[in-house]
Motif scaffolding. Structure first.
Motif, PDB file in Angstrom:
ATOM      1  N   LEU A  54      49.943  48.088  31.619  1.00  0.00           N
ATOM      2  CA  LEU A  54      48.898  48.765  30.679  1.00  0.00           C
ATOM      3  C   LEU A  54      49.189  49.027  29.365  1.00  0.00           C
ATOM      4  O   LEU A  54      49.980  49.846  29.117  1.00  0.00           O
ATOM      5  N   VAL A  55      48.390  48.484  28.489  1.00  0.00           N
ATOM      6  CA  VAL A  55      48.594  48.694  26.760  1.00  0.00           C
ATOM      7  C   VAL A  55      47.292  49.037  26.296  1.00  0.00           C
ATOM      8  O   VAL A  55      46.271  48.356  26.371  1.00  0.00           O
ATOM      9  N   VAL A  56      47.253  50.069  25.485  1.00  0.00           N
ATOM     10  CA  VAL A  56      46.014  50.320  24.728  1.00  0.00           C
ATOM     11  C   VAL A  56      46.528  50.450  23.252  1.00  0.00           C
ATOM     12  O   VAL A  56      47.402  51.386  22.878  1.00  0.00           O
ATOM     13  N   GLN A  57      45.672  49.664  22.374  1.00  0.00           N
ATOM     14  CA  GLN A  57      45.851  49.749  20.975  1.00  0.00           C
ATOM     15  C   GLN A  57      44.422  50.384  20.405  1.00  0.00           C
ATOM     16  O   GLN A  57      43.559  49.500  20.567  1.00  0.00           O
ATOM     17  N   GLY A  88      51.892  53.412  17.232  1.00  0.00           N
ATOM     18  CA  GLY A  88      50.242  53.326  17.283  1.00  0.00           C
ATOM     19  C   GLY A  88      49.759  52.783  18.761  1.00  0.00           C
ATOM     20  O   GLY A  88      48.617  52.516  18.721  1.00  0.00           O
ATOM     21  N   THR A  89      50.668  52.465  19.306  1.00  0.00           N
ATOM     22  CA  THR A  89      50.318  51.781  20.545  1.00  0.00           C
ATOM     23  C   THR A  89      50.428  52.537  21.812  1.00  0.00           C
ATOM     24  O   THR A  89      51.673  53.440  21.921  1.00  0.00           O
ATOM     25  N   LEU A  90      49.618  52.620  22.972  1.00  0.00           N
ATOM     26  CA  LEU A  90      50.000  53.598  24.296  1.00  0.00           C
ATOM     27  C   LEU A  90      50.355  52.699  25.350  1.00  0.00           C
ATOM     28  O   LEU A  90      49.531  51.512  25.372  1.00  0.00           O
ATOM     29  N   ARG A  91      51.409  52.696  26.135  1.00  0.00           N
ATOM     30  CA  ARG A  91      51.823  51.920  27.258  1.00  0.00           C
ATOM     31  C   ARG A  91      52.119  52.704  28.308  1.00  0.00           C
ATOM     32  O   ARG A  91      52.849  53.715  28.253  1.00  0.00           O
ATOM     33  N   GLY A 145      43.386  49.460  11.327  1.00  0.00           N
ATOM     34  CA  GLY A 145      43.634  48.049  10.322  1.00  0.00           C
ATOM     35  C   GLY A 145      42.479  47.188  10.351  1.00  0.00           C
ATOM     36  O   GLY A 145      42.509  46.052  10.223  1.00  0.00           O
ATOM     37  N   GLY A 146      41.097  47.632  10.588  1.00  0.00           N
ATOM     38  CA  GLY A 146      40.047  46.945  10.794  1.00  0.00           C
ATOM     39  C   GLY A 146      39.816  46.254  11.864  1.00  0.00           C
ATOM     40  O   GLY A 146      39.089  45.773  12.289  1.00  0.00           O
ATOM     41  N   ASN A 147      40.810  46.350  13.025  1.00  0.00           N
ATOM     42  CA  ASN A 147      40.570  45.992  14.238  1.00  0.00           C
ATOM     43  C   ASN A 147      39.834  46.913  14.988  1.00  0.00           C
ATOM     44  O   ASN A 147      40.436  48.261  14.891  1.00  0.00           O
ATOM     45  N   GLY A 148      39.239  46.743  16.125  1.00  0.00           N
ATOM     46  CA  GLY A 148      38.552  47.681  17.163  1.00  0.00           C
ATOM     47  C   GLY A 148      39.710  47.830  18.183  1.00  0.00           C
ATOM     48  O   GLY A 148      40.940  47.419  18.430  1.00  0.00           O
ATOM     49  N   LEU A 149      39.123  48.622  19.146  1.00  0.00           N
ATOM     50  CA  LEU A 149      39.936  48.856  20.372  1.00  0.00           C
ATOM     51  C   LEU A 149      40.237  47.647  20.985  1.00  0.00           C
ATOM     52  O   LEU A 149      39.725  46.724  21.145  1.00  0.00           O
ATOM     53  N   ARG A 150      41.714  47.636  21.572  1.00  0.00           N
ATOM     54  CA  ARG A 150      42.350  46.555  22.328  1.00  0.00           C
ATOM     55  C   ARG A 150      43.046  47.004  23.483  1.00  0.00           C
ATOM     56  O   ARG A 150      43.874  48.296  23.432  1.00  0.00           O
ATOM     57  N   ARG A 197      49.534  61.747  23.938  1.00  0.00           N
ATOM     58  CA  ARG A 197      49.880  61.884  22.794  1.00  0.00           C
ATOM     59  C   ARG A 197      50.028  60.245  22.321  1.00  0.00           C
ATOM     60  O   ARG A 197      50.627  59.256  23.033  1.00  0.00           O
ATOM     61  N   LEU A 198      49.505  60.126  21.017  1.00  0.00           N
ATOM     62  CA  LEU A 198      49.804  58.887  20.496  1.00  0.00           C
ATOM     63  C   LEU A 198      50.474  58.878  19.024  1.00  0.00           C
ATOM     64  O   LEU A 198      50.304  59.697  18.272  1.00  0.00           O
ATOM     65  N   SER A 199      51.520  57.943  19.087  1.00  0.00           N
ATOM     66  CA  SER A 199      52.116  58.054  17.948  1.00  0.00           C
ATOM     67  C   SER A 199      52.395  56.809  17.130  1.00  0.00           C
ATOM     68  O   SER A 199      52.389  55.559  17.840  1.00  0.00           O
ATOM     69  N   GLY A 200      52.461  56.939  15.679  1.00  0.00           N
ATOM     70  CA  GLY A 200      52.476  55.732  14.878  1.00  0.00           C
ATOM     71  C   GLY A 200      53.882  55.608  14.522  1.00  0.00           C
ATOM     72  O   GLY A 200      54.223  54.410  13.856  1.00  0.00           O
TER      73      GLY A 200
END
Length: 677
Positions: free
Chosen positions: A425-428, A403-406, A432-437, A368-371
């Protein structure tokens, strides 16, 4: 263009009303307004000789504008022989020219209670029928009509779209009731349809299908409803590339377009068997970019999902051959162009990317990903593999907000007889024009280097890989590591620093690192590589190593022995021969050449060799001291000690790298013969 031309019918009726006995009659009309089109600069001329059976009708219009249909034409001209049909009506059939383009054939029959017309060009035909009993309705029959003929109508809804290929068949009813908006409805069959935008971000080819269309044009907006099925073809939207199967795929959508405000699709339904079921709503900005999404997705069989719907995204991620099985349910929401939430459930999913050596089995749980507000989820797998290295089960407890997974806790995975632990571990996801981080800390404990090396096809090293990397970051297709790793190997250690990777899952992955070697047991190393025996301790460095697609491109390496109390320094005859073969080296002194074959091993004081690789050339060097640089440009590799004293000197400083690799491979296979100089 065809419908706009056919709205000249009121003028034809005027022409037919002219007296048949007249030799020449003409009329000029400044402006004619119909429910659909406005005509300006109209001229009608009839030449009908007295007592002749037919006359010639010539009709011209300087301008024709049909704003609801999007047509605007200049300099229309039609000539045809005009004749009575014997029942009180008229017929006329001739060529129609517009704007200097390729001519059409226009045939019109004006009966007492109806009007029929046919516009054709080659095998394409558009037929019209109007009845006096239903004056607001016009029926259009399409036969192999080029898709591009609908360009003007399409541009009303999508200004950037260009219809490039395909044909249409079917029947449409055009309704123009007084004081009510235009309405077009009916059924169309599309074959080999194609479209594109000027920038190529949206395109389609070989689309086929059958669908019912309901198009309305109230003031300031456009209403469109489509219901039918697509059959075959492919289309591109940004990085999403879809390849449709040849069997029919039912779909339905309702769309609302408001002038200057983009499009809203309040209802979308898509049915692709077990591969993908989708329903929900979507809204686009005026530039066709996604603004709002609320859609439910369901796949009971993921095996077709990748090739059919995700190949564009997988290609960017460097996983074009990814295979998957299992099932997936998800609900995706976007608001204002940004991610609002993703709620996905995986059911016994297996993933295999053979080209990258990446695999997972038993992926299960929810993600689940929440903004906005925090939400928790948990994802699990039973096993996996990376480049042939297997790893065990793991659980990833997630918490998502903004919008971030931790990860809510460290994630440990068993691997190579030891443990790999991911901290913080953090996944973004892209936004907004940025790719996977991705960010994480990494700790390695007790990984067996021998097992790792043998899995990768190398020799059976002895030792373990331990260490920690405080922080690692993946962004813009680049993976950077802070800190370093320490490998305990060959009774010494190897420290790895400045470690980074470019395109780790893409084309030609690139690895960069610096290595420092401390006190490695040379006897253990030479035994592993079957090089001949050398005893002693090895130190050195490999700076600026850069591997492109796992092949060395550049590095600056220097290796040398360091005396240790109580450690013998001996080198075998075979090792001497191998060093000489690989490095274009020679023995110094005729006595050495005569005696080398009489001894099994020799004492040495020091060994040193260096290589600076650039542009596929290795610049070689040896021991770093005044005695190491010999007359004639040679360099000392082995400095002997004791009797017999044996020195090995290299003379060729510039060595072709592929040749050097071949020599090393020959040494490893034992395919080296002694050469005494």
């Amino acid at each position: 263009m065809p419908r706009a031309i056919l709205h000249l019918l009121p003028l034809l009726m005027l022409a037919c009303a002219l007296p048949a006995q007249a030799r020449t009659m003409s009329a000029k009309i400044a402006r004619v307004t119909t429910p659909v089109a406005t005509l300006e600069g109209v001229e009608v001329r009839l030449d009908w000789p007295a007592d002749a059976a037919t006359g010639e009708l010539r009709l011209r219009a300087a301008r024709v504008d049909a704003p609801d249909l999007g047509y605007r034409f200049r300099a229309l001209e039609w000539r045809c022989p005009l004749a009575r049909d014997g029942q009180g009506g008229w017929r006329c059939d001739g060529e129609l020219h517009a704007d200097g383009g390729k001519p059409f054939r226009l045939s019109i029959a004006l009966a007492t209670g109806s009007t029929d017309a046919a516009l054709s060009q080659g095998k394409a035909s558009l037929a019209l029928h109007r009845s006096a009993a239903t004056p607001d309705d016009t029926i259009l029959d399409l036969t192999r009509v080029p898709f591009a003929w609908a360009q003007a109508l399409s541009a009303q809804a999508w200004s950037d779209g260009r219809l490039t290929a395909g044909t249409l068949d079917g029947r449409l009813a055009v309704r123009t009731p007084e004081q009510r908006p235009l309405r077009v409805d009916g059924t169309l069959v599309l074959a080999d349809g194609g479209l594109e935008t000027p920038d190529g971000s949206i395109a389609a080819a070989q689309l086929g299908g059958r669908f019912h269309i309901d198009y309305r044009k109230p003031a300031g907006s456009t209403l469109l409803s489509l219901d039918g099925e697509l059959r075959g073809g492919q289309f591109l939207y940004g990085t999403t590339y879809v390849v449709l199967p040849g069997r029919p795929l039912p779909f339905a959508l309702d769309a609302i377009g408001r002038d200057g405000q983009g499009w809203m699709l309040p209802s979308i339904q898509w049915r692709d068997g077990a591969a993908l079921q989708a329903q929900g709503s979507v809204a686009f900005a005026p530039d066709a970019s996604l603004q709002d999404v609320d859609i439910d997705l369901r796949s009971h069989d993921l095996s077709a999902l990748g090739a059919r719907y995700l190949s564009g995204w997988l290609g960017i991620a460097g996983l074009p051959d990814l295979e998957a099985s299992g099932a997936l349910d998800a609900r995706v929401r976007l608001a204002g162009g940004g991610l609002s939430s993703v709620d996905a459930r995986l059911h016994d999913v297996a993933i295999d990317a053979p080209g990258k050596g990446l695999a997972f089995t038993g992926l299960d749980g929810d993600l689940r990903l929440s903004g906005g507000a925090p939400v928790d989820s948990e994802l699990r797998w039973r096993s996996g593999a990376l480049q042939g290295i297997t790893f065990g089960a793991a659980t990833l407890p997630w918490r998502s907000a903004d919008g971030t997974l931790r990860a809510r806790a460290p994630v440990s995975v068993s691997m190579l007889g030891g443990q790999v632990r991911f901290d913080d571990l953090v996944v973004q996801p892209p936004a907004g024009g940025n790719g996977l981080r991705i960010g994480f800390g990494l700790a390695l404990q007790g990984l067996q280097l021998g097992e790792l090396s043998q899995t990768l096809g190398g020799p059976a090293f002895r030792g373990t890989l331990d260490g920690s990397i405080p922080a690692a970051r993946y962004a813009d297709d680049r993976l950077d590591f802070d800190g370093g790793l320490s490998m305990q190997v060959f009774d010494g250690s190897v420290d790895v620093t400045a470690l980074s990777m470019e395109r780790p899952f893409g084309v030609a992955p690139t690895l960069s690192a610096d290595f420092a070697l401390h006190g490695l047991d040379l006897m253990a190393i030479t035994e592993v590589f079957d090089f001949g025996s050398i005893s002693g301790r090895l130190d050195g460095r490999i700076d600026g190593l850069r591997l492109v697609d796992w092949s060395p491109e550049t590095f600056d390496a220097e290796l040398h022995t360091e005396p240790r109390r109580g450690v013998r320094q001996r080198i075998s005859q075979r090792a001497v021969q191998n060093i000489s073969s690989v490095g274009d080296a020679s023995f110094v002194g005729s006595l050495q050449a005569r005696l080398i074959g009489l001894f099994d091993d020799f004492g040495y004081a020091r060994i040193g060799i260096s290589c600076r690789l650039s542009n596929q050339v290795c610049v070689m060097g040896g021991l770093r001291n005044p005695d190491g640089n010999r007359a004639g440009g040679g360099f000392t590799i082995v400095e002997g000690a004791g009797i017999p004293r044996l020195d090995v000197v290299g003379f060729n400083r510039n060595v072709d790298w592929p040749t050097l690799v071949e020599r090393l491979a020959a040494v490893g296979s034992g395919d080296v013969k002694p050469v005494f100089e």
